[in-house]
Design a protein around this motif. Structure first.
Motif, PDB file in Angstrom:
ATOM      1  N   GLU A  79       0.812  -1.219   0.000  1.00 19.30           N
ATOM      2  CA  GLU A  79       0.000   0.000   0.000  1.00 19.30           C
ATOM      3  C   GLU A  79       0.849   1.274   0.000  1.00 19.30           C
ATOM      4  O   GLU A  79       0.314   2.374   0.008  1.00 19.30           O
ATOM      5  CB  GLU A  79      -0.932   0.020   1.215  1.00 19.30           C
ATOM      6  CG  GLU A  79      -2.069  -0.972   1.145  1.00 19.30           C
ATOM      7  CD  GLU A  79      -3.132  -0.592   0.119  1.00 19.30           C
ATOM      8  OE1 GLU A  79      -3.026   0.495  -0.481  1.00 19.30           O
ATOM      9  OE2 GLU A  79      -4.063  -1.387  -0.096  1.00 19.30           O
ATOM     10  N   HIS A  80       2.186   1.111   0.027  1.00 14.13           N
ATOM     11  CA  HIS A  80       3.108   2.261  -0.009  1.00 14.13           C
ATOM     12  C   HIS A  80       2.840   3.217   1.158  1.00 14.13           C
ATOM     13  O   HIS A  80       2.663   4.426   0.974  1.00 14.13           O
ATOM     14  CB  HIS A  80       2.996   3.013  -1.342  1.00 14.13           C
ATOM     15  CG  HIS A  80       3.131   2.131  -2.543  1.00 14.13           C
ATOM     16  ND1 HIS A  80       4.317   1.548  -2.917  1.00 14.13           N
ATOM     17  CD2 HIS A  80       2.210   1.680  -3.441  1.00 14.13           C
ATOM     18  CE1 HIS A  80       4.141   0.810  -3.997  1.00 14.13           C
ATOM     19  NE2 HIS A  80       2.871   0.865  -4.331  1.00 14.13           N
ATOM     20  N   VAL A  81       2.779   2.673   2.351  1.00 12.09           N
ATOM     21  CA  VAL A  81       2.553   3.482   3.547  1.00 12.09           C
ATOM     22  C   VAL A  81       3.697   3.260   4.519  1.00 12.09           C
ATOM     23  O   VAL A  81       4.500   2.322   4.378  1.00 12.09           O
ATOM     24  CB  VAL A  81       1.212   3.126   4.229  1.00 12.09           C
ATOM     25  CG1 VAL A  81       0.049   3.409   3.309  1.00 12.09           C
ATOM     26  CG2 VAL A  81       1.179   1.669   4.689  1.00 12.09           C
ATOM     27  N   GLY A  82       3.782   4.117   5.527  1.00 14.14           N
ATOM     28  CA  GLY A  82       4.790   3.977   6.555  1.00 14.14           C
ATOM     29  C   GLY A  82       4.384   2.968   7.611  1.00 14.14           C
ATOM     30  O   GLY A  82       3.243   2.492   7.640  1.00 14.14           O
ATOM     31  N   PHE A  83       5.317   2.683   8.522  1.00 15.76           N
ATOM     32  CA  PHE A  83       5.059   1.668   9.549  1.00 15.76           C
ATOM     33  C   PHE A  83       3.892   2.065  10.447  1.00 15.76           C
ATOM     34  O   PHE A  83       3.007   1.251  10.728  1.00 15.76           O
ATOM     35  CB  PHE A  83       6.322   1.454  10.386  1.00 15.76           C
ATOM     36  CG  PHE A  83       6.121   0.498  11.528  1.00 15.76           C
ATOM     37  CD1 PHE A  83       6.028  -0.863  11.299  1.00 15.76           C
ATOM     38  CD2 PHE A  83       6.006   0.965  12.830  1.00 15.76           C
ATOM     39  CE1 PHE A  83       5.823  -1.755  12.350  1.00 15.76           C
ATOM     40  CE2 PHE A  83       5.808   0.083  13.890  1.00 15.76           C
ATOM     41  CZ  PHE A  83       5.721  -1.280  13.640  1.00 15.76           C
ATOM     42  N   VAL A  84       3.884   3.316  10.918  1.00 14.95           N
ATOM     43  CA  VAL A  84       2.833   3.764  11.832  1.00 14.95           C
ATOM     44  C   VAL A  84       1.467   3.616  11.182  1.00 14.95           C
ATOM     45  O   VAL A  84       0.514   3.115  11.793  1.00 14.95           O
ATOM     46  CB  VAL A  84       3.071   5.225  12.267  1.00 14.95           C
ATOM     47  CG1 VAL A  84       1.869   5.752  13.056  1.00 14.95           C
ATOM     48  CG2 VAL A  84       4.333   5.323  13.107  1.00 14.95           C
ATOM     49  N   GLU A  85       1.368   4.015   9.921  1.00 15.59           N
ATOM     50  CA  GLU A  85       0.071   3.942   9.252  1.00 15.59           C
ATOM     51  C   GLU A  85      -0.361   2.495   9.018  1.00 15.59           C
ATOM     52  O   GLU A  85      -1.539   2.162   9.089  1.00 15.59           O
ATOM     53  CB  GLU A  85       0.117   4.701   7.928  1.00 15.59           C
ATOM     54  CG  GLU A  85      -1.263   4.931   7.362  1.00 15.59           C
ATOM     55  CD  GLU A  85      -1.270   6.005   6.287  1.00 15.59           C
ATOM     56  OE1 GLU A  85      -2.322   6.172   5.673  1.00 15.59           O
ATOM     57  OE2 GLU A  85      -0.237   6.648   6.089  1.00 15.59           O
ATOM     58  N   ALA A  86       0.610   1.607   8.745  1.00 15.50           N
ATOM     59  CA  ALA A  86       0.281   0.192   8.580  1.00 15.50           C
ATOM     60  C   ALA A  86      -0.298  -0.371   9.879  1.00 15.50           C
ATOM     61  O   ALA A  86      -1.293  -1.107   9.875  1.00 15.50           O
ATOM     62  CB  ALA A  86       1.524  -0.590   8.166  1.00 15.50           C
ATOM     63  N   VAL A  87       0.321  -0.011  11.006  1.00 18.11           N
ATOM     64  CA  VAL A  87      -0.176  -0.470  12.301  1.00 18.11           C
ATOM     65  C   VAL A  87      -1.581   0.071  12.547  1.00 18.11           C
ATOM     66  O   VAL A  87      -2.480  -0.648  12.991  1.00 18.11           O
ATOM     67  CB  VAL A  87       0.782  -0.030  13.431  1.00 18.11           C
ATOM     68  CG1 VAL A  87       0.189  -0.388  14.804  1.00 18.11           C
ATOM     69  CG2 VAL A  87       2.145  -0.693  13.262  1.00 18.11           C
ATOM     70  N   GLU A  88      -1.799   1.359  12.244  1.00 13.80           N
ATOM     71  CA  GLU A  88      -3.102   1.967  12.470  1.00 13.80           C
ATOM     72  C   GLU A  88      -4.181   1.349  11.581  1.00 13.80           C
ATOM     73  O   GLU A  88      -5.315   1.130  12.023  1.00 13.80           O
ATOM     74  CB  GLU A  88      -3.010   3.478  12.242  1.00 13.80           C
ATOM     75  CG  GLU A  88      -2.204   4.196  13.313  1.00 13.80           C
ATOM     76  CD  GLU A  88      -2.052   5.683  13.040  1.00 13.80           C
ATOM     77  OE1 GLU A  88      -1.807   6.421  13.999  1.00 13.80           O
ATOM     78  OE2 GLU A  88      -2.178   6.100  11.867  1.00 13.80           O
ATOM     79  N   GLN A  89      -3.832   1.057  10.329  1.00 13.24           N
ATOM     80  CA  GLN A  89      -4.808   0.434   9.432  1.00 13.24           C
ATOM     81  C   GLN A  89      -5.246  -0.928   9.965  1.00 13.24           C
ATOM     82  O   GLN A  89      -6.442  -1.267   9.961  1.00 13.24           O
ATOM     83  CB  GLN A  89      -4.201   0.257   8.036  1.00 13.24           C
ATOM     84  CG  GLN A  89      -4.213   1.499   7.185  1.00 13.24           C
ATOM     85  CD  GLN A  89      -3.837   1.165   5.745  1.00 13.24           C
ATOM     86  OE1 GLN A  89      -4.346   0.215   5.155  1.00 13.24           O
ATOM     87  NE2 GLN A  89      -2.936   1.947   5.172  1.00 13.24           N
ATOM     88  N   LEU A  90      -4.277  -1.712  10.435  1.00 11.19           N
ATOM     89  CA  LEU A  90      -4.616  -3.046  10.934  1.00 11.19           C
ATOM     90  C   LEU A  90      -5.360  -2.962  12.260  1.00 11.19           C
ATOM     91  O   LEU A  90      -6.213  -3.812  12.558  1.00 11.19           O
ATOM     92  CB  LEU A  90      -3.338  -3.887  11.063  1.00 11.19           C
ATOM     93  CG  LEU A  90      -2.693  -4.243   9.722  1.00 11.19           C
ATOM     94  CD1 LEU A  90      -1.359  -4.932   9.924  1.00 11.19           C
ATOM     95  CD2 LEU A  90      -3.612  -5.118   8.878  1.00 11.19           C
ATOM     96  N   ALA A  91      -5.061  -1.942  13.049  1.00  4.80           N
ATOM     97  CA  ALA A  91      -5.821  -1.739  14.285  1.00  4.80           C
ATOM     98  C   ALA A  91      -7.281  -1.446  13.959  1.00  4.80           C
ATOM     99  O   ALA A  91      -8.201  -1.979  14.593  1.00  4.80           O
ATOM    100  CB  ALA A  91      -5.205  -0.589  15.090  1.00  4.80           C
ATOM    101  N   ASP A  92      -7.503  -0.585  12.964  1.00  2.27           N
ATOM    102  CA  ASP A  92      -8.870  -0.290  12.528  1.00  2.27           C
ATOM    103  C   ASP A  92      -9.566  -1.557  12.034  1.00  2.27           C
ATOM    104  O   ASP A  92     -10.758  -1.760  12.270  1.00  2.27           O
ATOM    105  CB  ASP A  92      -8.850   0.751  11.409  1.00  2.27           C
ATOM    106  CG  ASP A  92      -8.487   2.143  11.916  1.00  2.27           C
ATOM    107  OD1 ASP A  92      -8.514   2.343  13.141  1.00  2.27           O
ATOM    108  OD2 ASP A  92      -8.162   3.013  11.081  1.00  2.27           O
TER     109      ASP A  92
END
Length: 640
Positions: A79-92
């Motif tokens: 998805e071409h995102v950073g680590f923090v955003e990947a964690v947040e997406q999976l949390a959602d």
């Protein structure tokens, strides 16, 4: 500012998210062992699956391109995102509440990130869907109902309406806490002469989603004659989220059916996708604002799990006009790189699937797909239609045009079959002449114009080696041949790792004719020193022969898993298996030398005897070192 992501939350999310579910949104996965699933890699183009997911370990690895890691790494890459955003997406995704250190649970995410753009698109979609029910959207609703799409269907596909005001959506989203830079980055708003304005006005809208189901853009259809926006259809511009060459409308609805049914139907418009799905063809998709291209094809192949062991099916629905013929020819060229079977379906009277459903019902749409024509046949018959086949001159000219096209079919058996069909379609009695002419043309193409099927310095091509050894394929589990098989697999899957050691092994070291032929094909392709890798390397090797059995064997060897515990063990395993093949080859040479020594007198032919004895001692020492190397790298793997 947001607080720091706590390690305990990162670990908890990683533990609760099933990596196979996340990866499965992008890749069709099949079981490949007790704790392994495999599919076509989403990070590089390949024909045989080398991408493996280990559910119990929460890891993925591609043995073709080397990409690997945990579920966060996968999402970052795809998805071409950073680590923090990947964690947040999976949390959602799992409804997990992150307790940011120094920031609490309600920390606002960084503005402009992918998550913010997704949220903006989701809010815009909700707004557009609500506006479709308003009085000013009557024209949009009528457009749908005129095509037999009622309110439930509109809701199923998320249809919406962009109102007439210049900045109605923009103001709505600004009030929700988004800023203009985010709306501009998401392709929802743009800068007008007097300030920010909406991108879409007075148009019927369809949401375009990614494989994960997020709305990433919109397609908009003109409804009014006085609409001054350019084009009957306009789409969201290229954004961080929306890359038109990498998305397909309807894929979020169709992906599971595509993977399940091993079929994808490619149509040309949004309403065609809707018509197909409502008629029961739930594998239909369409490109968005651009022609169907190679990246779209790669996207479908990963869902189809299309490889040389199983053949998926892609069906194109084109108009029957000149543009449709041109599209079919383009698909024909692309099909040479695709292992799957490709078909064309054209509705009568140039109707598209939506019109066909309107006039003739759901059954006619299903019949359209069922009556599909193989792409090869469609293209060749299209060429023949331009000629008068009732005259000798017309037949000759038709053959002059069609023979080179049939010769482009790489599958040897299919090419011969279509050469035979071509003779019948043209009305040419001497079938064998046509088959021979097509074969000559194909050979000419394959050899780059070199006559005789011989490479540099007159060396035989690998296909000649195969022809000399028409033996049956070896049994994969034959213990005496297993090291040879694994060595070839290593050279195909990890050419850089196999390297010069593999290239130094003679063809004669491979005792089964089929394995010897593959070794010759690898040499003809430039050896492991060619610098190629992954699917490209396997394709180059495979293209060295037209023998379907040999092509299947190359594909099989390139897709087999190494008997190792982890990717870290692969280099040691490859070193060991190459040493075993060399050791066996040296052992056979030693046996021959010993036989010669028995026939040479140590007194009457002392010089010859001592020369042979010296060679024997050297080979014995070399064999001993190889044996040590082979056994040292063998014991850890024999139990797996």
């Amino acid at each position: 500012m947001a607080g720091r992501l706590p390690d305990r939350d990162i670990a908890a999310i990683r533990e609760r998210v099933r990596i196979e579910d996340v990866v499965g949104e992008y890749v069709a996965l099949k079981r490949a062992g007790a704790d392994s699933m495999k599919g076509l890699c989403p990070f590089h183009d390949e024909k045989s699956p080398s991408f493996h997911v280990r559910p119990n370990h929460g890891l993925y690895h591609c043995f073709g391109c080397g990409e690997g890691g945990d579920v966060f790494a996968f999402l970052q890459k795809v998805e071409h995102v950073g680590f923090v955003e990947a964690v947040e997406q999976l949390a959602d995704r799992i409804g997990y509440q992150i307790n940011y250190e120094g920031g609490g649970t309600s920390v606002q995410r960084d503005r402009g990130t992918r998550a913010r753009l997704v949220a903006a698109n989701a809010a815009a979609h909700e707004f557009y869907m609500a506006r479709l029910r308003e009085p000013d959207a009557e024209a949009a609703r009528k457009y749908l109902t005129d095509r037999n799409f009622d309110g439930n269907v509109a809701q199923q596909f998320g249809c919406g309406y962009a109102p007439a005001g210049w900045d109605t959506l923009t103001k709505h989203l600004l009030r929700k806490g988004f800023d203009f830079k985010e709306l501009e980055a998401a392709g929802l708003s743009r800068q007008g002469q007097r300030g920010p304005i909406d991108r879409f006005h007075r148009r019927l809208l369809w949401p375009i989603r990614n494989l994960g189901g997020d709305v990433i853009g919109f397609g908009a259809r003109k409804l009014f004659d006085d609409d001054t926006m350019p084009g009957k259809y306009i789409n969201t511009p290229e954004t961080l989220l929306y890359k038109k060459s990498q998305v397909l409308f309807g894929l979020d609805h169709a992906k599971r059916e595509i993977a399940k049914g091993h079929q994808a139907v490619v149509v040309e418009g949004y309403t065609d996708v809707m018509a197909m799905h409502l008629a029961g063809v739930k594998t239909a998709v369409a490109s968005c604002g651009t022609a169907f291209g190679d990246e779209h094809l790669a996207l479908l192949r990963r869902l189809l799990m299309d490889d040389n062991f199983w053949r998926g099916e892609i069906i194109y629905t084109f108009d029957g006009d000149a543009a449709g013929q041109a599209a079919a020819l383009k698909a024909f060229a692309g099909d040479q790189k695709l292992a799957g079977q490709t078909y064309i379906a054209i509705a009568p009277d140039g109707q598209d699937p939506c019109e066909l459903r309107q006039r003739s019902g759901d059954g006619a749409v299903r019949d359209l797909v069922a009556r599909r024509t193989p792409l090869y046949e469609f293209v060749v018959r299209g060429l023949l239609a331009d000629h008068n086949l009732d005259t000798a001159e017309g037949q000759v000219e038709a053959l002059r045009r069609a023979v080179p096209v049939v010769a482009q079919i790489k599958d040897n058996a299919l090419r011969k079959a279509y050469a035979t069909k071509l003779a019948g379609w043209v009305g040419w009695d001497d079938i064998q002449t046509i088959v021979r002419r097509v074969g000559e043309e194909a050979k000419h193409n394959r050899n780059g114009g070199r006559p005789g099927g011989r490479g540099p310095a007159g060396t035989p091509q690998p296909s000649a080696v195969v022809a000399e050894h028409p033996a049956a394929r070896p049994k994969p589990n034959d213990p005496t041949l297993l090291p040879q098989r694994q060595a070839l697999g290593a050279a195909l899957q990890y050419p850089a790792m196999a390297g010069a050691v593999f290239d130094s092994i003679e063809v004669e070291a491979f005792t089964h004719p089929a394995y010897a032929a593959v070794r010759a094909m690898i040499a003809e392709a430039g050896g492991t020193a060619s610098g190629l890798g992954g699917a490209e390397w396997v394709n180059v090797v495979s293209d060295g022969t037209d023998d379907l059995t040999m092509r299947a064997l190359v594909s099989e060897l390139s897709g087999e898993q190494m008997p190792v515990k982890s990717a870290n063990d692969i280099p040691r395993f490859v070193t060991g298996v190459l040493a075993r093949v060399q050791e066996a080859w040296v052992g056979r040479q030693i046996a021959e030398l010993k036989s010669k020594l028995q026939r040479v007198s140590s007194t009457e032919q002392a010089d010859a005897y001592m020369a042979l004895f010296g060679d024997l001692v050297a080979l014995e020492q070399y064999r001993k070192s190889l044996l040590t190397q082979a056994m040292g790298n063998h014991d850890d793997f024999t139990a797996h």
